[in-house]
Motif scaffolding. Structure first.
Motif, short mmCIF file in Angstrom:
data_model
loop_
_atom_site.label_atom_id
_atom_site.label_comp_id
_atom_site.label_asym_id
_atom_site.label_seq_id
_atom_site.Cartn_x
_atom_site.Cartn_y
_atom_site.Cartn_z
N LEU A 211 0.82 -1.27 -0.04
CA LEU A 211 0.03 -0.12 0.14
C LEU A 211 0.94 1.22 0.07
O LEU A 211 0.30 2.17 -0.40
CB LEU A 211 -0.93 0.03 1.26
N ASP A 212 2.03 1.20 0.60
CA ASP A 212 2.81 2.49 0.62
C ASP A 212 3.39 2.77 -0.93
O ASP A 212 3.92 3.72 -1.04
CB ASP A 212 4.05 2.21 1.51
N GLU A 213 3.13 1.85 -1.90
CA GLU A 213 3.57 2.25 -3.33
C GLU A 213 2.39 3.15 -3.98
O GLU A 213 2.71 3.62 -4.79
CB GLU A 213 3.84 1.12 -4.10
N LEU A 214 1.33 3.23 -3.23
CA LEU A 214 0.36 3.89 -4.00
C LEU A 214 -0.36 5.09 -3.07
O LEU A 214 -0.18 4.83 -1.83
CB LEU A 214 -1.10 2.83 -4.05
N ASN A 215 -0.76 6.11 -3.76
CA ASN A 215 -1.27 7.21 -2.98
C ASN A 215 -2.75 6.98 -2.82
O ASN A 215 -3.43 5.88 -3.17
CB ASN A 215 -1.26 8.62 -3.58
N THR A 216 -3.52 7.77 -2.07
CA THR A 216 -4.86 7.93 -1.69
C THR A 216 -5.85 7.53 -2.90
O THR A 216 -6.60 6.38 -2.58
CB THR A 216 -5.19 8.92 -0.82
N ALA A 217 -5.58 8.22 -3.81
CA ALA A 217 -6.58 8.09 -4.78
C ALA A 217 -6.39 6.45 -5.45
O ALA A 217 -7.57 6.05 -6.12
CB ALA A 217 -6.23 9.11 -5.92
N GLU A 218 -5.08 6.12 -5.62
CA GLU A 218 -4.83 5.07 -6.54
C GLU A 218 -5.46 3.73 -5.66
O GLU A 218 -6.02 2.96 -6.06
CB GLU A 218 -3.31 4.88 -6.47
N LYS A 219 -5.11 3.93 -4.12
CA LYS A 219 -5.70 2.85 -3.21
C LYS A 219 -7.25 2.63 -3.30
O LYS A 219 -7.78 1.67 -3.43
CB LYS A 219 -5.20 3.16 -1.82
N SER A 220 -7.96 3.98 -3.25
CA SER A 220 -9.36 4.04 -3.63
C SER A 220 -9.96 3.10 -4.66
O SER A 220 -10.86 2.28 -4.56
CB SER A 220 -9.85 5.30 -3.35
N ARG A 221 -9.39 3.46 -5.83
CA ARG A 221 -9.60 2.98 -7.17
C ARG A 221 -9.51 1.56 -7.30
O ARG A 221 -10.15 0.63 -7.77
CB ARG A 221 -9.04 3.78 -8.37
N MET A 222 -8.24 1.25 -6.91
CA MET A 222 -7.87 -0.23 -6.86
C MET A 222 -8.75 -1.19 -6.06
O MET A 222 -9.06 -2.31 -6.31
CB MET A 222 -6.37 -0.36 -6.54
N ASP A 223 -9.04 -0.58 -4.83
CA ASP A 223 -9.81 -1.39 -3.64
C ASP A 223 -11.22 -1.53 -4.43
O ASP A 223 -11.86 -2.53 -4.07
CB ASP A 223 -10.06 -0.49 -2.35
N LEU A 224 -11.79 -0.45 -5.00
CA LEU A 224 -13.06 -0.75 -5.81
C LEU A 224 -13.05 -1.89 -6.66
O LEU A 224 -13.94 -2.70 -6.69
CB LEU A 224 -13.47 0.81 -6.25
N PHE A 225 -12.06 -1.65 -7.77
CA PHE A 225 -12.00 -2.80 -8.61
C PHE A 225 -12.04 -4.22 -8.04
O PHE A 225 -12.68 -5.01 -8.35
CB PHE A 225 -10.75 -2.63 -9.61
N LEU A 226 -11.01 -4.37 -7.14
CA LEU A 226 -10.79 -5.63 -6.50
C LEU A 226 -11.87 -6.06 -5.54
O LEU A 226 -12.48 -7.38 -5.77
CB LEU A 226 -9.63 -5.44 -5.38
#
Length: 356
Positions: A319-334
């Motif tokens: 998770l430290d490789e992604l910023n907040t916006a990236e984490k949110s979109r990736m979590d939504l997809f997964l």
């Protein structure tokens, strides 16, 4: 059915096994061109596959669906694609071995662009299927037979259409036509391969479940001797089924849609995809499916990441490789895709990539 799983195992060093990795739509939209373009007019895609290339290279045979022609300048994205040659160089460097080219965008630059794409495949040493300069070349090169580690794998590749753009003879694009497919399956069987794999460009864009027609076509091909079916085109991931109801009682993997591997698509469900792994093992009678699994990937775009290029991430990226916006979109997809797979996928489980 529930079958045995080899979640992360390639049985490396064992000559009686062969690993195949199937990878979804390799797109090239305008935003991707802009991100990769350098001041001297060249293109740099080195970052795009850096997080997943070790998994691609680990496979004995890695197969990708190239859904853009290499039609030369001027380069363009949707709706009529033409990607720079550097896009194919990047795939070679990432570890791809086989390119699937029968898709609805293969004629975006006409027959001339199709032929140029074939020339690029040849110049970089790729095996490919689905498009041909003429009937002589199709007879010589199709079905595509790839030999590795003593295994012989026959690949078939077809598309539902080419967006209404006709191919100019003598060039050929493989279309989904049952009589032609029947003849091609018989040709593949005469090659005495260890497995026949049909790669289909089919389905309805953005639909999360396969059409009845796709299910029926898959069942029909399996009944004629195809061992596994791999699908693309909807730009979203669709469930997988492992079928063991045929007379041979062998497990057959049917992937209806791998989804997008890399693209600039951002609507719900389209910003990710999956890799599907098959492990075959030699036996005295034939090669058998010894294991299978799928692993989700997600594409980060510069507009989210603030980084210079598009990057494909495995699902377990720290998770430290992604910023907040990236984490949110990736979590939504997964979250969405795992919910879908929990309900509909049968006989195959998710596996996680080994980190570099």
């Amino acid at each position: 059915m529930e079958m045995f799983m080899l979640p992360c195992v390639y049985a490396s060093g064992q000559n009686d096994t062969l690993s195949l990795l199937f990878i979804g739509d390799l797109m090239q939209h305008d935003a991707q061109l802009d991100a990769a373009r350098r001041s001297d007019g060249s293109f740099d895609y080195s970052a795009c596959f850096a997080e997943v290339s070790s998994e691609i290279k680990r496979a004995d045979i890695a197969v990708g669906n190239l859904e853009v022609p290499l039609g030369g300048k001027p380069y363009s994205g949707y709706p009529a694609f033409s990607a720079p040659d550097e896009w194919l160089y990047a795939m070679r460097d990432a570890g791809f071995d086989v390119m699937l080219a029968a898709n609805n965008h293969c004629l975006d630059r006409g027959t001339e662009g199709l032929v140029r794409t074939i020339e690029m495949f040849d110049s970089l040493g790729f095996d490919y299927a689905g498009v041909y300069r003429d009937s002589v070349e199709r007879v010589e090169r199709y079905p595509l037979l790839v030999e590795k580690k003593g295994f012989r794998i026959a690949f078939l590749n077809y598309t539902y259409g080419t967006n209404g753009i006709p191919v100019t003879p003598p060039a050929i694009v493989n279309r989904i036509d049952r009589e032609q497919i029947r003849r091609d399956i018989l040709s593949a069987r005469r090659m005495k391969p260890d497995a026949i794999i049909a790669c289909m460009h089919w389905g309805i864009e953005y639909e999360l479940l396969p059409e009845r027609a796709d299910r029926e076509l898959a069942e029909w091909m399996l009944s004629l001797g195809v061992d596994h079916v791999i699908g693309s085109h909807p730009h979203v991931v669709q469930p997988i089924e492992v079928v063991d109801t045929l007379s041979d009682s062998e497990p057959h993997v049917v992937v209806y849609s791998l989804g997008n591997f890399i693209s600039n698509m951002s609507r719900l469900h389209t910003d990710g995809g999956m890799m599907v792994k098959l492990l075959l093992r030699k036996t005295p009678e034939k090669a058998r499916l010894a294991g299978c699994g799928y692993s989700f990937v997600w594409t980060s775009r510069p507009v989210l990441s603030g980084k210079g290029n598009f990057i494909v991430y495995p699902s377990q990226v720290p998770l430290d490789e992604l910023n907040t916006a990236e984490k949110s979109r990736m979590d939504l997809f997964l979250t969405n895709v795992r919910k879908l797979f929990k309900r509909y996928t049968k006989g195959i489980n998710e596996y996680f990539l080994e980190r570099k």
